[in-house]
Motif scaffolding. Structure first.
Motif, mmCIF file in Angstrom:
data_model
loop_
_atom_site.group_PDB
_atom_site.id
_atom_site.type_symbol
_atom_site.label_atom_id
_atom_site.label_comp_id
_atom_site.label_asym_id
_atom_site.label_seq_id
_atom_site.Cartn_x
_atom_site.Cartn_y
_atom_site.Cartn_z
ATOM 1 N N VAL A 3 1.005 -1.227 0.010
ATOM 2 C CA VAL A 3 0.012 -0.145 0.013
ATOM 3 C C VAL A 3 0.841 1.155 -0.195
ATOM 4 C CG1 VAL A 3 -1.621 1.316 1.278
ATOM 5 C CG2 VAL A 3 -1.807 -1.037 1.327
ATOM 6 N N HIS A 4 0.406 2.200 -0.802
ATOM 7 C CA HIS A 4 1.244 3.338 -0.818
ATOM 8 C C HIS A 4 0.348 4.525 -0.529
ATOM 9 C CE1 HIS A 4 4.310 6.258 -2.599
ATOM 10 N NE2 HIS A 4 3.270 7.015 -2.580
ATOM 11 N N ARG A 5 0.276 5.253 0.639
ATOM 12 C CA ARG A 5 -0.385 6.142 1.259
ATOM 13 C C ARG A 5 -0.195 7.546 0.580
ATOM 14 N NH1 ARG A 5 1.517 4.306 7.247
ATOM 15 N NH2 ARG A 5 3.399 4.746 5.935
ATOM 16 N N VAL A 6 -1.499 8.078 0.041
ATOM 17 C CA VAL A 6 -1.499 9.475 -0.407
ATOM 18 C C VAL A 6 -2.228 10.297 0.219
ATOM 19 C CG1 VAL A 6 -1.776 10.782 -2.702
ATOM 20 C CG2 VAL A 6 -0.782 8.422 -2.710
ATOM 21 N N ALA A 7 -1.756 11.500 0.804
ATOM 22 C CA ALA A 7 -2.395 12.617 1.298
ATOM 23 C C ALA A 7 -2.672 13.715 0.524
ATOM 24 C CB ALA A 7 -1.800 12.743 2.905
ATOM 25 N N ILE A 25 -6.980 10.683 -9.838
ATOM 26 C CA ILE A 25 -5.833 9.973 -10.276
ATOM 27 C C ILE A 25 -5.447 8.670 -9.181
ATOM 28 C CG2 ILE A 25 -3.579 9.881 -11.053
ATOM 29 C CD1 ILE A 25 -4.206 12.180 -12.646
ATOM 30 N N PHE A 26 -5.212 9.277 -7.829
ATOM 31 C CA PHE A 26 -4.890 8.361 -7.149
ATOM 32 C C PHE A 26 -5.855 7.560 -6.251
ATOM 33 C CE2 PHE A 26 -1.317 11.444 -7.844
ATOM 34 C CZ PHE A 26 -0.216 10.728 -8.200
ATOM 35 N N ASN A 27 -6.961 7.808 -6.593
ATOM 36 C CA ASN A 27 -7.980 7.078 -5.938
ATOM 37 C C ASN A 27 -7.724 5.493 -6.045
ATOM 38 O OD1 ASN A 27 -10.442 6.582 -4.637
ATOM 39 N ND2 ASN A 27 -11.579 6.930 -6.350
ATOM 40 N N ALA A 28 -8.166 4.331 -5.245
ATOM 41 C CA ALA A 28 -8.102 3.311 -5.213
ATOM 42 C C ALA A 28 -8.586 2.493 -6.417
ATOM 43 C CB ALA A 28 -8.792 2.747 -3.843
ATOM 44 N N ARG A 29 -7.711 1.717 -7.082
ATOM 45 C CA ARG A 29 -8.101 0.877 -8.276
ATOM 46 C C ARG A 29 -7.378 -0.358 -8.067
ATOM 47 N NH1 ARG A 29 -7.035 5.842 -10.299
ATOM 48 N NH2 ARG A 29 -8.466 6.813 -11.838
ATOM 49 N N PRO A 30 -8.018 -1.591 -8.779
ATOM 50 C CA PRO A 30 -7.244 -2.934 -8.482
ATOM 51 C C PRO A 30 -6.004 -2.830 -8.960
ATOM 52 C CG PRO A 30 -9.726 -2.907 -9.340
ATOM 53 C CD PRO A 30 -9.248 -1.519 -9.446
ATOM 54 N N GLU A 31 -5.561 -2.254 -10.002
ATOM 55 C CA GLU A 31 -4.260 -2.359 -10.537
ATOM 56 C C GLU A 31 -3.262 -1.249 -10.020
ATOM 57 O OE1 GLU A 31 -6.640 0.842 -13.240
ATOM 58 O OE2 GLU A 31 -7.014 -0.914 -12.080
ATOM 59 N N THR A 32 -3.601 -0.371 -9.050
ATOM 60 C CA THR A 32 -2.636 0.274 -8.199
ATOM 61 C C THR A 32 -2.575 0.111 -6.721
ATOM 62 O OG1 THR A 32 -4.252 2.228 -7.951
ATOM 63 C CG2 THR A 32 -3.148 2.072 -10.072
ATOM 64 N N PRO A 33 -1.554 0.567 -6.348
ATOM 65 C CA PRO A 33 -1.326 0.305 -4.551
ATOM 66 C C PRO A 33 -1.933 1.479 -3.775
ATOM 67 C CG PRO A 33 0.660 0.851 -5.600
ATOM 68 C CD PRO A 33 -0.051 0.765 -6.858
ATOM 69 N N TYR A 34 -2.492 2.562 -4.419
ATOM 70 C CA TYR A 34 -2.613 3.852 -3.592
ATOM 71 C C TYR A 34 -3.962 3.660 -2.625
ATOM 72 C CZ TYR A 34 0.587 5.614 -7.637
ATOM 73 O OH TYR A 34 1.502 5.706 -8.312
ATOM 74 N N GLU A 35 -3.645 4.509 -1.817
ATOM 75 C CA GLU A 35 -4.789 4.617 -0.782
ATOM 76 C C GLU A 35 -4.896 6.315 -0.341
ATOM 77 O OE1 GLU A 35 -5.415 1.925 2.971
ATOM 78 O OE2 GLU A 35 -4.439 3.689 3.850
ATOM 79 N N MET A 36 -5.796 6.764 -0.871
ATOM 80 C CA MET A 36 -5.784 8.051 -1.046
ATOM 81 C C MET A 36 -6.875 8.550 0.057
ATOM 82 S SD MET A 36 -7.673 10.927 -1.883
ATOM 83 C CE MET A 36 -9.143 10.347 -2.754
ATOM 84 N N THR A 37 -6.253 9.784 0.990
ATOM 85 C CA THR A 37 -6.887 10.388 2.027
ATOM 86 C C THR A 37 -7.107 11.906 1.711
ATOM 87 O OG1 THR A 37 -6.466 8.668 3.633
ATOM 88 C CG2 THR A 37 -7.298 10.621 4.494
ATOM 89 N N LEU A 38 -8.280 12.372 1.797
ATOM 90 C CA LEU A 38 -8.304 14.108 1.559
ATOM 91 C C LEU A 38 -8.258 14.491 2.875
ATOM 92 C CD1 LEU A 38 -9.159 16.444 0.140
ATOM 93 C CD2 LEU A 38 -11.350 16.001 0.604
ATOM 94 N N CYS A 39 -7.180 15.140 3.223
ATOM 95 C CA CYS A 39 -7.033 15.712 4.338
ATOM 96 C C CYS A 39 -6.882 17.439 4.620
ATOM 97 C CB CYS A 39 -5.258 15.419 4.869
ATOM 98 S SG CYS A 39 -4.913 13.716 4.801
ATOM 99 N N ALA A 40 -6.980 17.716 5.976
ATOM 100 C CA ALA A 40 -7.083 19.229 5.993
ATOM 101 C C ALA A 40 -6.648 19.602 7.385
ATOM 102 C CB ALA A 40 -8.313 19.898 5.714
#
Length: 321
Positions: A3-7, A25-40
Motif C-alpha cells: 500500500v502506498h498512502r497518498v495524502a 488519479i490516486f483513488n483506489a483501483r485494483p491495478e494500483t497500490p494507492y490509498e488516498m485520503t483527503l486531509c485538512a
C-alpha cells in the motif's frame, strides 16, 4: 502490492479543479497500490468556488503518508504554521512532496523547495521568484521533477504531473490506462511550455489533432517533418508554427516522446527483444533506443523492463541484447 498512502492536503481556499485531479488519479483501483485520503487542518474546508468540503483526514495522516500532494489555493500568502510544520516534517522524512499550481507557495513557505527547481502557474511565477529567492523557478515548463519533490504549473498541468508520478511508480501501461479513463493525453513531457500561445484554433483553421493521431498509428514508419506537413496539407513552416502553438512543443520533440512512450509499453507488455522494440516504436536500432532511454529516463530498456514487466503477461521476457 504494498500500500502506498497518498495524502491530498486541502488548504483553506483550495481550488476545486486542482483538488479533483489527484483525488481522481490516486483513488483506489485494483491495478494500483494507492490509498488516498483527503486531509485538512480542519475538517471543513472552504473552496474558491464558494462551497465547502469535508476532509476525512487531518495532519496526522499527512505525517504518515508516503506521498503528500498540495493542490492550488488562494490567498497564497496565508498558510498555517501547523501545515508548514507537517510539510517540513514530510520532507525531512524523505517522503514524496508534490504541489499543483499555487500549492508550490505552501511548499516554498515550508522550506521544502529551498535549493531546488520548481514551477507554478505562469501568473504567479514572478511572485514565487520574489518571495522565495532560495528556489530556482522554472518559468516555461509543465512540471518539474526533483526526485522526491515535484511541482506543476496551473490546473491541467496537474494531470500531466500526476500521470507522470503514476508512470514513475507503476509504468506506462497503468498510467495510460488511467489517462484513457480520464480521456486525457497519455503523456506530455514536463519540459513543454505551460503557456500555449494559441490554445484555440483560429477561425478557419483546423486542429492538427488528426495528423497527430495518424502519426501515433505509424510510429514505426519514417515520419519526417515533410511527411507530417504533407499529411496536414500545410507548408513545413506553417506546420511547425501551428503544431507548436497547439501543443507547446515542436513536432520532432513530440514524435520522440511518443516513440519513447510506445517503447515503454512494449517493454512492459511483450517479450520482444530490444532491437525489435526499437524498430516497432520507430527508433530504429537498439543502440538508439538505449541512448534515448538514458537521456529521457536515466535507465536502460532492460532495467526498465525488469522493473515494470507486467507479471500477468506470458511468456516471461527473455534476455535482451
Amino acid at each position: 502490492m504494498t500500500v502506498h498512502r497518498v495524502a491530498v492536503l486541502a488548504l483553506d481556499g483550495v481550488t476545486p479543479l486542482d483538488l479533483a485531479i489527484p483525488t481522481q488519479i490516486f483513488n483506489a483501483r485494483p491495478e494500483t497500490p494507492y490509498e488516498m485520503t483527503l486531509c485538512a487542518l480542519d475538517a471543513k474546508v472552504a473552496t474558491t468556488a464558494g462551497f465547502a468540503l469535508v476532509a476525512g483526514g487531518g495532519l496526522e495522516q499527512v505525517r504518515v503518508a508516503d506521498t503528500v500532494i498540495v493542490p492550488g489555493f488562494e490567498p497564497i500568502s496565508r498558510v498555517p504554521d501547523a501545515v508548514l510544520d507537517a510539510l517540513a516534517e514530510a520532507r525531512d522524512g524523505r517522503r514524496r512532496v508534490v504541489s499543483i499550481c499555487t500549492g508550490a507557495f505552501a511548499l516554498a513557505a515550508a522550506g521544502v523547495l529551498d535549493g531546488l527547481h520548481a514551477t507554478t502557474h505562469w501568473k504567479h511565477i514572478e511572485e514565487l521568484e520574489r518571495d522565495f529567492p532560495a528556489v530556482t523557478v522554472d518559468r516555461d515548463v509543465l512540471y518539474v521533477d526533483e526526485g522526491d519533490v515535484l511541482t506543476s504549473a496551473g490546473v491541467c498541468c496537474g494531470i500531466d504531473l500526476c500521470l507522470h508520478i503514476v508512470r514513475r511508480d507503476l509504468g506506462a501501461v497503468v498510467a495510460n490506462q488511467i489517462a484513457r479513463g480520464l480521456v486525457a493525453a497519455p503523456h506530455r513531457d514536463g519540459g513543454q511550455a505551460q503557456y500555449v500561445p494559441a490554445p484555440v484554433a483560429v477561425a478557419g483553421e483546423a486542429s492538427l489533432s488528426t495528423t497527430r493521431g495518424w502519426a501515433l498509428q505509424r510510429l514505426e514508419e519514417p515520419l519526417t517533418l515533410p511527411v507530417l506537413a504533407r499529411h496536414a496539407g500545410l507548408s513545413q513552416r506553417t506546420f511547425i508554427r501551428r503544431f507548436t502553438e497547439e501543443t507547446g512543443t515542436t513536432p520532432l520533440r513530440w514524435l520522440l516522446n511518443a516513440r519513447i512512450s510506445r517503447a515503454r509499453e512494449l517493454l512492459e507488455t511483450t517479450d520482444h527483444p530490444v532491437d525489435r522494440v526499437a524498430r516497432d516504436c520507430g527508433l530504429g536500432t537498439a543502440a538508439n533506443l538505449r541512448l534515448h532511454f538514458r537521456r529521457a529516463l536515466d535507465t536502460t530498456p532492460t532495467a526498465y523492463r525488469r522493473t515494470f514487466w507486467c507479471s500477468s503477461h506470458t511468456p516471461k521476457p527473455h534476455p535482451s541484447p
